[in-house]
Design a protein around this motif. Sequence first.
Motif, PDB file in Angstrom:
ATOM      1  N   SER A   1       0.830  -1.198   0.000  1.00 56.19           N
ATOM      2  CA  SER A   1       0.000   0.000   0.000  1.00 56.19           C
ATOM      3  C   SER A   1       0.860   1.241   0.000  1.00 56.19           C
ATOM      4  O   SER A   1       2.063   1.181   0.233  1.00 56.19           O
ATOM      5  N   GLY A   2       0.223   2.367  -0.297  1.00 57.28           N
ATOM      6  CA  GLY A   2       0.942   3.631  -0.316  1.00 57.28           C
ATOM      7  C   GLY A   2       0.051   4.697   0.287  1.00 57.28           C
ATOM      8  O   GLY A   2      -0.232   4.667   1.473  1.00 57.28           O
ATOM      9  N   CYS A   3      -0.439   5.608  -0.565  1.00 55.37           N
ATOM     10  CA  CYS A   3      -1.203   6.757  -0.081  1.00 55.37           C
ATOM     11  C   CYS A   3      -2.582   6.367   0.436  1.00 55.37           C
ATOM     12  O   CYS A   3      -3.202   7.117   1.159  1.00 55.37           O
ATOM     13  N   ARG A   4      -3.088   5.237   0.049  1.00 57.84           N
ATOM     14  CA  ARG A   4      -4.412   4.739   0.412  1.00 57.84           C
ATOM     15  C   ARG A   4      -5.515   5.622  -0.124  1.00 57.84           C
ATOM     16  O   ARG A   4      -6.622   5.646   0.428  1.00 57.84           O
ATOM     17  N   MET A   5      -5.256   6.392  -1.140  1.00 55.75           N
ATOM     18  CA  MET A   5      -6.326   7.199  -1.706  1.00 55.75           C
ATOM     19  C   MET A   5      -6.216   7.334  -3.215  1.00 55.75           C
ATOM     20  O   MET A   5      -6.701   8.275  -3.794  1.00 55.75           O
ATOM     21  N   GLY A   6      -5.600   6.367  -3.854  1.00 58.55           N
ATOM     22  CA  GLY A   6      -5.689   6.300  -5.304  1.00 58.55           C
ATOM     23  C   GLY A   6      -4.735   7.166  -6.092  1.00 58.55           C
ATOM     24  O   GLY A   6      -4.957   7.400  -7.273  1.00 58.55           O
ATOM     25  N   ILE A   7      -3.659   7.640  -5.463  1.00 59.23           N
ATOM     26  CA  ILE A   7      -2.768   8.479  -6.260  1.00 59.23           C
ATOM     27  C   ILE A   7      -1.390   7.882  -6.543  1.00 59.23           C
ATOM     28  O   ILE A   7      -0.772   8.206  -7.537  1.00 59.23           O
ATOM     29  N   CYS A   8      -0.916   6.976  -5.687  1.00 56.55           N
ATOM     30  CA  CYS A   8       0.497   6.592  -5.825  1.00 56.55           C
ATOM     31  C   CYS A   8       0.716   5.261  -6.548  1.00 56.55           C
ATOM     32  O   CYS A   8       1.812   4.944  -6.945  1.00 56.55           O
ATOM     33  N   TYR A   9      -0.304   4.482  -6.703  1.00 55.84           N
ATOM     34  CA  TYR A   9      -0.209   3.155  -7.337  1.00 55.84           C
ATOM     35  C   TYR A   9       0.677   2.175  -6.555  1.00 55.84           C
ATOM     36  O   TYR A   9       1.167   1.211  -7.104  1.00 55.84           O
ATOM     37  N   GLY A  10       0.850   2.453  -5.280  1.00 52.75           N
ATOM     38  CA  GLY A  10       1.654   1.551  -4.465  1.00 52.75           C
ATOM     39  C   GLY A  10       0.894   0.303  -4.044  1.00 52.75           C
ATOM     40  O   GLY A  10       1.460  -0.581  -3.403  1.00 52.75           O
ATOM     41  N   CYS A  11      -0.388   0.235  -4.392  1.00 50.78           N
ATOM     42  CA  CYS A  11      -1.218  -0.860  -3.882  1.00 50.78           C
ATOM     43  C   CYS A  11      -1.674  -1.783  -4.989  1.00 50.78           C
ATOM     44  O   CYS A  11      -2.537  -2.624  -4.777  1.00 50.78           O
TER      45      CYS A  11
ATOM     46  N   GLN B   1      -5.986  -0.872  -8.554  1.00 49.24           N
ATOM     47  CA  GLN B   1      -5.590  -0.156  -7.340  1.00 49.24           C
ATOM     48  C   GLN B   1      -6.508  -0.622  -6.222  1.00 49.24           C
ATOM     49  O   GLN B   1      -7.688  -0.273  -6.193  1.00 49.24           O
TER      50      GLN B   1
ATOM     51  N   CYS C   1      -6.707   0.147  -3.120  1.00 46.39           N
ATOM     52  CA  CYS C   1      -7.166   1.084  -2.091  1.00 46.39           C
ATOM     53  C   CYS C   1      -8.432   1.807  -2.500  1.00 46.39           C
ATOM     54  O   CYS C   1      -9.126   2.355  -1.655  1.00 46.39           O
TER      55      CYS C   1
HETATM   56  S1  FES Z   1      -2.242   3.099  -2.039  1.00 47.05           S
HETATM   57 FE1  FES Z   1      -1.724   4.724  -3.340  1.00 47.05          FE
HETATM   58  S2  FES Z   1      -2.898   4.279  -5.108  1.00 47.05           S
HETATM   59 FE2  FES Z   1      -3.568   2.824  -3.689  1.00 47.05          FE
END
Ligand code: FES
Lengths: 360, 388
Positions: free
Chosen positions: A307-317, A346, A348
Amino acid sequence: MATTRTPAQVSLRDRARWFVELATTPLVPGDFWEVLDPMRGGANPRGRVVAVRPETRDAATLLIRPGRGWRGHTAGQYVRLGVDVDGVRQWRSYSLTSPPRPDGAITITVKAVRDGLVSSFLVREVRAGAVVHLDQAAGDFTLPLVRPAKALFVTAGSGITPVMGMLRDGAGGLGDAVLVHSAPRPEDVIFGAELRALAARGGLRLVERHTAVDGRLTPERLAELVPDLTSRQTWACGPNDLLDALQDTYDAAGHGDRLHTERFRPVVLAVGEGGTVSFADSGVTADADGATSLLDTGEANGVLMPSGCRMGICYGCVIPLREGSVRDLRNGAVTTATAGDDIPVQTCVSAAAGPCHLGI
Amino acid sequence: MTTIQKQEHSPIAHLTAEDVENLGRELDALREKVIASRGASDAAYIRKVIKTQRVLEMGGRAVLLASRYKPAWFVGTAALSIAKILENMEIGHNVMHGQWDWMRDPKIHSTTWEWDHASPAEQWKHSHNELHHTYTNVLGKDNDLGYGIMRVDEGQRWYPAHLGQPLWNFINAVFFQYGIAAYDLELGKNLASKERRRNPAFKARLAATLRKVRRQAAKDYVVHPLLSGPSAPTTLAANLTANLIRNLWTHSVIMCGHFPEGVETFERTSIEGETRGEWYLRQMLGSANISGGPLLHVMTGNLSFQVEHHLFPDLPSNRYQEIAPHVEALFERYGLTYTTGSLPKQVASAWRKVIRLSLPNDFLKKTPARPAAHRAVAEPARAAVAGA
Ligand code: FES
Ligand SMILES: Cc1cc2nc3c(=O)[nH]c(=O)nc-3n(C[C@H](O)[C@H](O)[C@H](O)COP(=O)(O)OP(=O)(O)OC[C@H]3O[C@@H](n4cnc5c(N)ncnc54)[C@H](O)[C@@H]3O)c2cc1C
């Protein structure tokens, strides 16, 4: 000073590393380092909380000294912070409120939201000495190197945090700057005293709005306060509806590119029916409703979700959807995969839209 | 023991289908209670065990640098043996069961853990978590019953080759980590035909195991002896000894889990369409505990609570002790036998069975199987069950 290594030295180093790794297999050397020094260990840097300072009734600033591997930040960026709450690792993003400092320490300022797991923990329970997990600073909500001649900052509540980082870093270089900040009452203004002092010194025009008496800020009201708003480079951080309204205003004026926004929460529009989610490689299956993100569902069931930002911006998830359907919570779009597709989604901001198999 | 379905007086004949489902519901509720109360103190527990294990391992290996001095050899070997046992039992086995996945710590997670053992985690998880824990004590399905090399139940056919099984069992104990690795590879089955031997999936698994075996052996038998300089030969001996002690200990503990007298086995067909309640019941009757103190429990990885572990394989191991009295009370109320005994007693019981079954069934008619320690009375109160 740059050092260069000859190939022989490189291979000697590699061989030494290989030997040390063989001595600790199946663990890695870091696993043993960690026993001696809790600030070392995993792939992510760690940080030690040096002090916790209350800001308002429900907000506090944490001074954190990052350990090895921290690569620094630019004012306005945020950091993902991992803490164990009730024994469970939780990651959340927090804007850095400190400018880059010579001693490398950073601050974040957290406002406890109602029933907020991590924010309440950080504001009320964390003590100096605690070790937290960090990711590298990220985000492009930052000031350009060449400071704009005319700047506007629009913030509300805890949305002041990234802007505070910028003001502390670049206030001197900002010419004509205006900050319009909203909070329920004067005593709820995070950094209230510092902002007022900065305004008194002439570093900035401060417009404080107390929503308990003035009501919520609208673009119309803002235009009255700052008539030339769309001609200013603008940084805004606050509730999503305010940011959406601002975006419309700037777009209508043809200056959409002058508005920079930072969102703390994803915009959720579409909730549908859920379904059974199977995390195939982890051997976990769970029922999920249509409002809970796949990320939350996985985490709640012990799956190691990236996971990353948990709001759809970083694509870490992002993980592959092997089969089945998921719905994007931001716009309701449904993505369907059939066996062999492996469509990255994504997690999140996606929820189950019927049964689905994820590749994790 | 004969499979439960073939016994004259089945120990579960008194239970109705409804009883069994009620039993299942009670156990589900117990599980939920533990899950709801997992928290910071459990996380602190496993971190403390891991830290202790690493300190012991580092300390033991450091002392062994001077292993040519006798006291150093003994202290270092003891520390390393304990570290290896902790790593395999209370840490590795339990982490790989997913008991700590809820902490979401990527370092202490079933999908990332690799243990100090010849068998790669991936393969062990398949044969142990998926096969053994699902098919516990089902003849012909649960390969853990005799590891495919021994006859441990009257229901298994006797061949003259079984005469040697006390010896096989002893050899298996000595080389237990390799035995497990071979077993996880299903070597017996996979080496049997050319076709199986050439199967790419099998070849890949074999390569993974050989790589793991090589690295493990290089660490214990080359790298650390080399680091000890003049103490190299004695350090090598220390590592061999520590691995041997770990092998013998884990083999003994694991034999106690399902081999002692009093543990039931099941027919292959009996698990078709098995309900959750029936699954629980099979786990209850197919496992045996070891009684003892806190040190014994941690050194067995809490497999001394084998019954509780088999009911709830993914609950944190430090909680088994806490739920054991509730589980035992449940056995009593449903008129079932909670099998337990001290370590020497259970090890002896398991060995007796291995020896007895190396002979044909009726050979020792005159020395009947001794019942294991039965705490609950098997003749139970239907009334108590009805009132439960
Ligand atoms: S956690 Fe960043 S896009 Fe999903
Ligand atoms: C880029 C970025 C930067 C951020 N910077 C900061 C910062 O500097 N300071 C700060 O305090 N927070 C910041 N946040 C928000 C922070 O990451 C958490 O979302 C917030 O602390 C709530 O987490 P929680 O675990 O306490 O709440 P949760 O337990 O996750 O949620 C509890 C309840 O609160 C609601 N909720 C979640 N987030 C918010 C919110 N932001 N406001 C109101 N209600 C909410 C949820 O919907 C839920 O009902 C930032 C977020 C992002 C994405």
